[in-house]
Design a protein around this motif. Sequence first.
Motif, short mmCIF file in Angstrom:
data_model
loop_
_atom_site.label_atom_id
_atom_site.label_comp_id
_atom_site.label_asym_id
_atom_site.label_seq_id
_atom_site.Cartn_x
_atom_site.Cartn_y
_atom_site.Cartn_z
N GLN A 444 0.82 -1.21 0.05
CA GLN A 444 -0.03 0.05 -0.06
C GLN A 444 0.72 1.32 0.04
O GLN A 444 1.90 1.24 0.88
CB GLN A 444 -0.96 0.03 1.29
N ARG A 451 5.10 6.87 2.59
CA ARG A 451 3.97 6.40 3.22
C ARG A 451 3.44 5.36 2.73
O ARG A 451 3.14 5.46 1.53
CB ARG A 451 3.03 7.66 3.00
N GLN A 470 2.25 4.76 8.03
CA GLN A 470 0.78 4.31 7.82
C GLN A 470 0.58 3.49 8.96
O GLN A 470 0.02 2.33 8.69
CB GLN A 470 1.09 3.44 6.49
N LYS A 472 -2.14 3.00 10.99
CA LYS A 472 -3.28 2.76 11.25
C LYS A 472 -3.76 1.51 10.55
O LYS A 472 -4.80 0.72 10.64
CB LYS A 472 -4.45 3.85 10.65
N TRP A 473 -2.96 1.06 9.25
CA TRP A 473 -3.27 -0.14 8.63
C TRP A 473 -2.46 -1.35 9.19
O TRP A 473 -2.95 -2.40 8.82
CB TRP A 473 -2.98 0.06 7.33
N GLU A 475 -2.50 -3.40 11.79
CA GLU A 475 -3.26 -4.31 12.46
C GLU A 475 -3.86 -5.34 11.54
O GLU A 475 -4.00 -6.56 11.77
CB GLU A 475 -4.04 -3.94 13.68
N PHE A 476 -4.26 -4.85 10.41
CA PHE A 476 -4.83 -5.61 9.47
C PHE A 476 -3.73 -6.84 9.00
O PHE A 476 -3.93 -7.87 8.92
CB PHE A 476 -5.17 -4.72 8.28
N ARG A 483 -2.81 -15.46 10.63
CA ARG A 483 -3.63 -16.56 9.87
C ARG A 483 -2.74 -17.25 8.98
O ARG A 483 -3.32 -18.04 8.20
CB ARG A 483 -4.69 -15.68 9.21
N SER A 490 -2.78 -11.24 -2.89
CA SER A 490 -3.27 -11.06 -4.09
C SER A 490 -4.67 -10.49 -4.07
O SER A 490 -5.29 -10.44 -4.95
CB SER A 490 -3.70 -12.63 -4.53
N PHE A 491 -4.94 -9.76 -2.89
CA PHE A 491 -6.34 -9.09 -2.87
C PHE A 491 -6.19 -7.42 -3.06
O PHE A 491 -5.36 -7.18 -3.22
CB PHE A 491 -6.86 -9.37 -1.44
N SER A 492 -7.35 -6.92 -3.40
CA SER A 492 -7.35 -5.68 -3.77
C SER A 492 -7.59 -4.71 -2.67
O SER A 492 -8.27 -5.18 -1.88
CB SER A 492 -8.56 -5.24 -4.86
N THR A 493 -6.81 -3.72 -2.54
CA THR A 493 -7.16 -2.72 -1.61
C THR A 493 -7.04 -1.25 -1.87
O THR A 493 -6.79 -1.06 -3.25
CB THR A 493 -5.83 -3.01 -0.32
N VAL A 494 -7.49 -0.60 -1.05
CA VAL A 494 -7.23 1.07 -1.28
C VAL A 494 -5.65 1.26 -1.51
O VAL A 494 -5.05 0.54 -1.01
CB VAL A 494 -7.85 1.76 -0.25
N ASP A 495 -5.41 2.40 -2.25
CA ASP A 495 -4.27 3.07 -2.38
C ASP A 495 -3.05 1.85 -2.79
O ASP A 495 -1.99 1.92 -2.12
CB ASP A 495 -3.60 3.36 -0.90
N PRO B 54 -7.71 -2.52 4.62
CA PRO B 54 -7.67 -1.78 3.34
C PRO B 54 -8.56 -2.30 2.09
O PRO B 54 -8.57 -1.67 1.09
CB PRO B 54 -6.39 -1.85 3.20
N ASP B 311 -12.92 -6.40 -2.43
CA ASP B 311 -12.58 -7.85 -2.50
C ASP B 311 -13.30 -8.79 -1.82
O ASP B 311 -14.10 -8.23 -0.88
CB ASP B 311 -11.02 -8.13 -2.21
#
Lengths: 537, 425
Positions: A444, A451, A470, A472-473, A475-476, A483, A490-495, B54, B311
Motif C-alpha cells: 500500500q 508513506r 501508515q 493505522k493499517w 493491525e490488518f 492467519r 493477492s487481494f485488492s485494497t485501497v491505495d 484496506p 475484494d
Amino acid sequence: MKIVVDLTRCQGYAQCAFAAPDVFAIQGDEALLYDADPDDTQREKIARAAAACPVQAIFLDREDARNRQSGRGTHVPAPGPEEAFKRTGRIVIVGASLAGLVAGSTLRREGFTASLTVIGDEPHLPYDRPPLSKQVLMGQVPARRTALPRRDEVDAHWRLGVAATGVDLNGKQVLLADGEKVGFDRLLIATGVRARPWPNEAEAGLDGLFALRTPEDADGLRQRLAAGPGRVLVIGAGFMGSEVASACRELDLPVTVLERGKVPLGGALGAVIGGVAAQMQRDHGVDLRCGVGVAALEGDDSGRLRRARLSDGSTLDVDVAVAALGSIRNVEWLEGSGLAAGVWGVACDAGCRAIDVNGVVTDDVFVAGDVARCPHPVYDYQFLALEHWGNAVAQSGIAAHNMISSQSERRPHLALPEFWSTQFGTEIKSVGVPTHADQVVIAQGSVDERRFIAVYGYRGRITAAVAFNQSKWLEFYAGLIDRAAPFPPSFSTVDQPTDAHPVAVEVPERPTPQATVVVTGHGPSERRATLVRRTYL
Amino acid sequence: MAQTSIWQQILDPSHRADPFPLYAELRKTPVVREEDGSYVVSTYREIVALLHDPRLSSEMRNLPELGADTPAQASEEGPAELPPNVIQADPPEHDRIRRQLTWNFGPPHRPGRVDSMIPDLLEIVTSEIDGFTGKEQLGTTRVDIVDDFAYPFPVTVICRLLGVPREDEALFQAMSDAVIKAIDPSTGGIAEQQRRRAKATADLGQYFAELLDARHGQPGDDLLSGLLSGDGPEAPMSYEQILSNAALLLVAGHETTVNLITNGMLTLLRHPEVLDRLRRGAEPDLATRVVEELLRYEPPVQFLSNRYALDDIEVAGTTIPKGSPVNLVLAAGSRDPGGVPNPDRFDPDREHNEHLGFGGGIHYCFGAPLARPETQIALTELARRLKNPRLVADPPPYRPNPTLRGPRHLLVDIDGVNPAQHRPP
Ligand SMILES: Cc1cc2nc3c(=O)[nH]c(=O)nc-3n(C[C@H](O)[C@H](O)[C@H](O)COP(=O)(O)OP(=O)(O)OC[C@H]3O[C@@H](n4cnc5c(N)ncnc54)[C@H](O)[C@@H]3O)c2cc1C
Ligand code: HEM
Ligand code: SF4
C-alpha cells in the motif's frame, strides 16, 4: 507527574496532541513525541488526553487513579495451592526496569500479596529508555526525567543500586554484590541488555565517545550536542544510530553515519526497505556512508576525541562519536547457575520458564524482556531474542501471570513481535519478524512519499509488515501473519501501487550464537550437559 | 412475504428510543447478509478489524451496483455535483485532503488551536444557559435541551470555525437536514441515497460559493480562509473540493454533537448519582470520562453505511463478496460483551474504554478534538447550573434518523438557574 505512551499501540491519531498540546507533539504525519515528566499543572489536560486516546495507549501515574470498581483486572480467586502461594510465597525479580516493573505490577494486580523483592543494579527507579535517543537528545526532556509511571502501587522491597552476582537454584537464593543473600520461591530474570562497548579499549576511553543505554549516557551526549559540536559521527546505522542521527539533524548539527552493511536498518528490515531509510537520511542532510567502518579513533593530548580514520582510508574530524554497535545480554551473573544462559540470552519456553543447561524447563525460574530468548511458533519455533519495548511489556506480563498460576491457567507468550522507531519525522512500525523472509512487496502507498506498507513473506506465507507513516493499517497485516496468509498478497485494497511486485528481501545471514556444550554420563539417568565457557566475538 | 430482518426493525423509527435490545439480537450473528445484498456487522472485534481493513472502500460512488452513469452526473436543476470530500475518499486522496484540512486545525501546524477555543466554548455555553431564565411559570422553568441549548451551541462553534455567519442558519439548515436524511438507509436504496446526498451537498456547496464570493479578499483565521489561501503541506485543493469539504464540516460539525450533548443530559438524568458527582465538581476529570462513556453507551453515530468491499473479505466465518455494501454498527459493537465487560451499564469509572463512537482507522472523526471539549463543558455547566432538573417525558420523542440518532426534544423542568461559577476570562 509521570506519563508513558505505549507507542506500539499508538496509531498516531493525535487526539492527545489536541488535548494537551504542551505535552504531546506530533512530528510529520503521525510521529508522537511527548514529555514524560510534565508539570503537574498539566494534569487535567493530560487526563483528557489519556481518556481521548482511541487506542488507550497513554498511562499516567497513580496519583490520579481512583478506586475504580469495574473494568479489567477484577480477579476471582480459584482455590488451590497457587492461592496459598499468593499469600505466603516469596518472589524475587532481578532487573528493575521495564520488564521488572510490569511484572511487579502484574503480580500485585493479579492478587500476589506476599513478599516481593526487586533488585536492580542501577540507582534509579524504573525509567523508560526510548525517549533517551529521541526527545532527550533533542533537548525536549531532561535525561533523568523519563521515570516510568506506576499505575498500580508496586508494594515491593526495592533493592536499587546493587547487582545480583549469582543465583543458587538448589538453595533458592540470589546473591548480591554487597554479600547479602535473598531467598526466593520463584525468581524472575529481567536483566536486559547493555550497550556493546567500543572494542578498542584504548580508544574507548576517549572523551567524546558515547554509547547510549542509560540516562547517564544520554545526559552526557545531550550536553555535548547542545554545545554545538563541529561534526557528530554515528557508528552503526541500526535503529539507535539512525535515531541519534535524526536528533542531530533536528538540532541542525552536521552528522556522518557509518554503516558496515549496504544500508541503514538493513539488519532489521532488509536491504530493500533499508534503501528507503538511506534515502530518507540523505534527504535530511545526513552524510551516510555505507560499507564503511572505523579503522581508528584518535584523540588529542588531553584525551579528547578529534578524528576518525575510516576503513576506506579517509579521515574525518569529529568532536563527538556515538557507538551504536548493538547490545550485549546481561547474563554474566548467571554463569554456573545451571541455566541455559549465554551470549544468546537466557533461554526459556513460551511460558517464560527458564530452560536449564540440559534443555529442561525449570519450574520456579522465569525470564522476560530483552534478556530472554524464547521460541515462537509462528517463526518455525525458532528461539527469538527481541529487544523491543512491546515485547518486554507483553512477555513480563505473561511471566508474572504464569508465576502465580497453576499449570492449566498458564499462558503462552504468543504476541507477534512489534516495535516502532521515530526518526526524521517518520513513524516506522513493524509487526512480525522482517528478517524471517525471502521476499518483500510494497502493498500500500508510495515509497517516494515515504508513506507505505511493505509486506514480507517467507516461502509463500506472510511473516512481517513494516509501515512508514501508515500505522493505522498495520493491525490488518498483523492479522494476516496470525492467519499464515499466503504471500504475495493477492487481494485488492485501497491505495494499492499498480507496479508493485515482490523482490528479494536481502536480509543478512544471521549467525546463530554458538553454545558449546559438553555432555557427560551414560544412560538416561546419568547424561547431563555442561556449558563450556568460550570467548565469543 | 419475507420476515422483517432485525436490521429492518432497527431502521424502523418505532425502535428509535431503545434499539439496544435489537442490537443484542443482531450480535448473535456477527455478520448478516440483508436481502438487498448488503452486509451488517455488529460485533466489536469484527468492526475494529474492518475499520482497519484496506479492502473496504469509502468511495461509494464507485460501488459497482451504481453502474457507470451516476458519478459527476450534473443534476438538471441546481448546481453541479461536487468532487468527493474527505469522508468519501480513499487514500491516497483521503490522506491528502485530511492533511490539508488539519493544517489549520491541529497538529503538527496548529497544535494549540482547539485548546485555545475552550474559553470561547465556555462563554457560549454560559450565555445560553443564562438565557434559560425568564421563562419561569409558577416557580418552574421548562427548557428544551435540544432547541434551547444542544443544537444552537455546536452550530455557533462550527460557524466560528468555518467563518460562517451565525445568522445564516436559516439558509443552511434545510440543506444540512437534507444531507443527513440522505444517509438514512431507511429512506431508499443506495443509489437513491447517493443521488440525494450529492444533490444536498451540491446545494450546500452553492451556499458556500456565494458566501466566499461575498467575502472575497477578506480572509480570516477560519478554516475556509486557510484552505483558500492554499497554505498547507499538500497541493492546494480545487475550489470545488473546498466547497465539498466545507459542506461536510458544516453538517458533521452540528448534526452529531447535538446528539451527544442531548443523549448525555438524558443519560445523566437517568443516572442521578453521576449527575450529582458532576454537579459537586470534586473530580476534575469526571466530565471527560462521562463523555467517553457516552460515546460508547449512547453514541450519536449509530452505524456507518458508507463502505463497500473491494475484494472478498472473510469476517467471523462469513465471506462478504466483492462489491457488497457493508454497514458497521458502531453502537452495537460498543456494547458487545465480547469487547467490554458489563456493556449495558453506564459506568464513567471504566478503566479502559476503547469505544467506537468516533469510528476508527483513517476516517476517525476529524472533529473529535472539538466535540469532546464542547460536550464536556456543556454537560458540566448544565449539571452545575440547573436547579433540580427533572425529565418531562422518558423516553423523549426521537428524530426518525437511525444513523444519527438522538431526541428531537428533551424537555426538562428546572427550579431555576444557578449563576455561572467561573466567568470566562
Ligand atoms: C536509547 C534506546 C531507545 C529505544 N527505543 C526503542 C524504540 O523506539 N522502540 C522499541 O520498541 N524499543 C526501543 N528500545 C528498547 C527498549 O527500551 C527495551 O526493549 C526495554 O528497555 C527492555 O526492557 P527490559 O526491562 O527487558 O531490559 P532493560 O531495560 O535493559 O533493563 C534491565 C535492567 O536490569 C539491570 N541489570 C542488569 N544486570 C543486573 C544484575 N546482575 N543485577 C541487578 N540488575 C541488573 C540493568 O541495569 C537494567 O536496569 C530502546 C532502547 C534504548 C536503550
Ligand atoms: C459527538 C460528535 C461527533 C461524532 C459522534 C462524530 C462521529 C464521527 C464518525 C463515527 C466518523 C467516522 C466516519 C467514517 O468512518 O466513515 C466521523 C468522521 C468525520 N467527522 Fe465526526 N463526529 C462528531 C463531531 C464532528 C465535528 C464537530 C466535526 C467537524 C468539526 C466532525 C467532522 C468529521 C469529518 C470531517 C469526518 C470524516 C473524517 C475522514 O473521513 O477522515 N465530526 N465522525
Ligand atoms: S493513538 Fe493515542 S497516543 Fe497515539 S497519537 Fe493518538 S491519541 Fe496520542
